[in-house]
Design an enzyme around this catalytic site. Sequence first.
Site, PDB file in Angstrom:
ATOM      1  N   ARG A   1       0.796  -1.230   0.000  1.00  0.00           N
ATOM      2  CA  ARG A   1       0.000   0.000   0.000  1.00  0.00           C
ATOM      3  C   ARG A   1       0.826   1.277   0.000  1.00  0.00           C
ATOM      4  O   ARG A   1       1.927   1.314   0.564  1.00  0.00           O
ATOM      5  CB  ARG A   1      -0.920   0.020   1.228  1.00  0.00           C
ATOM      6  CG  ARG A   1      -1.984  -1.043   1.179  1.00  0.00           C
ATOM      7  CD  ARG A   1      -2.875  -1.068   2.402  1.00  0.00           C
ATOM      8  NE  ARG A   1      -3.946  -2.035   2.212  1.00  0.00           N
ATOM      9  CZ  ARG A   1      -3.796  -3.352   2.356  1.00  0.00           C
ATOM     10  NH1 ARG A   1      -2.630  -3.850   2.713  1.00  0.00           N
ATOM     11  NH2 ARG A   1      -4.805  -4.169   2.139  1.00  0.00           N
TER      12      ARG A   1
ATOM     13  N   HIS B   1      -0.953  -2.649  -4.543  1.00  0.00           N
ATOM     14  CA  HIS B   1      -0.432  -3.584  -5.542  1.00  0.00           C
ATOM     15  C   HIS B   1      -0.440  -3.025  -6.971  1.00  0.00           C
ATOM     16  O   HIS B   1      -0.824  -3.710  -7.925  1.00  0.00           O
ATOM     17  CB  HIS B   1      -1.228  -4.892  -5.500  1.00  0.00           C
ATOM     18  CG  HIS B   1      -1.045  -5.679  -4.237  1.00  0.00           C
ATOM     19  ND1 HIS B   1       0.100  -5.606  -3.456  1.00  0.00           N
ATOM     20  CD2 HIS B   1      -1.867  -6.582  -3.606  1.00  0.00           C
ATOM     21  CE1 HIS B   1      -0.033  -6.430  -2.423  1.00  0.00           C
ATOM     22  NE2 HIS B   1      -1.202  -7.020  -2.469  1.00  0.00           N
TER      23      HIS B   1
ATOM     24  N   HIS C   1       2.884 -12.932  -5.265  1.00  0.00           N
ATOM     25  CA  HIS C   1       1.778 -13.023  -4.317  1.00  0.00           C
ATOM     26  C   HIS C   1       1.177 -14.430  -4.240  1.00  0.00           C
ATOM     27  O   HIS C   1      -0.045 -14.585  -4.112  1.00  0.00           O
ATOM     28  CB  HIS C   1       0.707 -11.998  -4.687  1.00  0.00           C
ATOM     29  CG  HIS C   1      -0.127 -11.531  -3.537  1.00  0.00           C
ATOM     30  ND1 HIS C   1      -0.930 -12.377  -2.808  1.00  0.00           N
ATOM     31  CD2 HIS C   1      -0.284 -10.306  -2.992  1.00  0.00           C
ATOM     32  CE1 HIS C   1      -1.552 -11.683  -1.867  1.00  0.00           C
ATOM     33  NE2 HIS C   1      -1.171 -10.421  -1.953  1.00  0.00           N
TER      34      HIS C   1
ATOM     35  N   ASP D   1      -1.737  -9.550   8.672  1.00  0.00           N
ATOM     36  CA  ASP D   1      -1.581  -8.881   7.383  1.00  0.00           C
ATOM     37  C   ASP D   1      -0.536  -7.792   7.615  1.00  0.00           C
ATOM     38  O   ASP D   1      -0.819  -6.606   7.526  1.00  0.00           O
ATOM     39  CB  ASP D   1      -2.927  -8.298   6.925  1.00  0.00           C
ATOM     40  CG  ASP D   1      -2.918  -7.881   5.464  1.00  0.00           C
ATOM     41  OD1 ASP D   1      -1.841  -7.932   4.846  1.00  0.00           O
ATOM     42  OD2 ASP D   1      -3.994  -7.503   4.956  1.00  0.00           O
TER      43      ASP D   1
ATOM     44  N   GLU E   1       5.045 -12.428   1.295  1.00  0.00           N
ATOM     45  CA  GLU E   1       5.445 -11.546   0.200  1.00  0.00           C
ATOM     46  C   GLU E   1       6.709 -10.790   0.606  1.00  0.00           C
ATOM     47  O   GLU E   1       6.650  -9.897   1.441  1.00  0.00           O
ATOM     48  CB  GLU E   1       4.314 -10.561  -0.101  1.00  0.00           C
ATOM     49  CG  GLU E   1       2.976 -11.218  -0.379  1.00  0.00           C
ATOM     50  CD  GLU E   1       1.795 -10.323   0.016  1.00  0.00           C
ATOM     51  OE1 GLU E   1       1.735  -9.168  -0.448  1.00  0.00           O
ATOM     52  OE2 GLU E   1       0.942 -10.764   0.797  1.00  0.00           O
TER      53      GLU E   1
HETATM   54  C1  GLA Z   1      -1.906  -8.170   0.427  1.00  0.00           C
HETATM   55  C2  GLA Z   1      -2.499  -7.194   1.370  1.00  0.00           C
HETATM   56  C3  GLA Z   1      -3.782  -7.731   1.886  1.00  0.00           C
HETATM   57  C4  GLA Z   1      -4.730  -8.095   0.772  1.00  0.00           C
HETATM   58  C5  GLA Z   1      -4.035  -9.041  -0.169  1.00  0.00           C
HETATM   59  C6  GLA Z   1      -4.859  -9.314  -1.377  1.00  0.00           C
HETATM   60  O1  GLA Z   1      -1.380  -9.253   1.078  1.00  0.00           O
HETATM   61  O2  GLA Z   1      -1.639  -6.860   2.408  1.00  0.00           O
HETATM   62  O3  GLA Z   1      -4.383  -6.767   2.728  1.00  0.00           O
HETATM   63  O4  GLA Z   1      -5.098  -6.946   0.084  1.00  0.00           O
HETATM   64  O5  GLA Z   1      -2.817  -8.525  -0.577  1.00  0.00           O
HETATM   65  O6  GLA Z   1      -6.159  -9.661  -1.074  1.00  0.00           O
END
Ligand code: GLA
Length: 391
Positions: free
Chosen positions: A117, A142, A216, A288, A356
């Site tokens: 982000r 992304h 991803h 996350d 990731e």
């Molecule tokens: C990344 C983001 C998550 C989500 C995924 C896709 O991992 O950090 O919040 O948006 O991608 O769903």
Amino acid sequence: MRFTRTVGRIAAVALLFTGLVSFGPATPVATGDRQPRIDKELFGTTPEGVRVDRYTLTNGRGMRVRIITYGGIIQSIEVPDRHGRTANVALGFNNLTDYLENNSPYFGCITGRYANRIANGRFTLDGVTYQLAQNNGQNHLHGGNVGFDKVHWAATEIRERDVVGLALRRVSPAGEENYPGALDTTVTYRLTRDNTIRIDYRATTDAPTIVNLTNHTYFNLAGEGSGDINDHRLMLNASRYTPVDETLIPTGDLDRVAGTPMDFRRATAIGERIRNNFEQLVIGRGYDHNYVLDRRDPTFRELELAGRVFEPTSGRVLTVRTTEPGIQFYSGNFLDGTLVGTSGRMYRQGDGFALETQHFPDSPNQPNFPTTVLRPGQVYQTTTTYGFGTA
Ligand code: GLA
């Protein structure tokens, strides 16, 4: 059980002697091959008439990896378990239409130009402010509306001693998704004899820009579609992470994991603390978060251990190494049962996890984070490996 296995063995030996079958390794692999090879086939055609190919990489050691030229997506990763039984451990779809129309949550794709982000989709570089797509609430995620996951990549097959691979190249024009500079990007996948997927990312630009590339893939080491990943035991080589606000943008702090459910320095089941009423887990609906890797090499050149995951029933182990400073651990929180995956089973929350490797989220707005600026004459170069084994 023992009896049928013995009978099976006798039958196999009998067949061998009659010359009806040739005997492979002790645990036959799905591919039947013992030499590395790469094969190409048509996966589908987009509504615009673009042909999408699927490449199958086989290493002769029981692993088979499938990659499509749309999004550079790793469509499947077949790996043996501790008994030599093969399963596909990557979430995905079995047809192109689902990738095009089903709003894939970035299954297996090359993610860019800026993975993760950027706050309010805005950043300033050399005094110029750029407004990117706000495609995740108020934030940019992304690479925007049509990121590197939704474009076509030109493929070149790689055949090296003991290794097959695929180089995927694309020049993203200046201004694409409002990013400055034309970005010439090559992502190279290699499948090695020791069951490792090696990914090399390389990019150059003709004007100052920002870049942060990752892959991803969502993994489920028991096999995609087999259930949730709560019992997978995860180790992350990180003493700190970047806590986030309610919109998942880093606050700028590098908090210690010690004493919190964020601590994975010792292998811990993913599900063990995921429902803890810990503010960061509530915000993320689970994990996350970007972890700050404990690196020995601060110049981000050496491949260093980032994490390891063990799945107890299959015995499969995934080891991640990277040159990157961070890794996003995402526990599949937004999977919600609306997508049906490769083997025809629905994916529910927590049915896969992603690791990731990356620079930290929102780095362009965080002066204390390692820089993601790329200038003409510089080469962006990172490497991540996903190694598979059993225990
Ligand atoms: C990344 C983001 C998550 C989500 C995924 C896709 O991992 O950090 O919040 O948006 O991608 O769903």
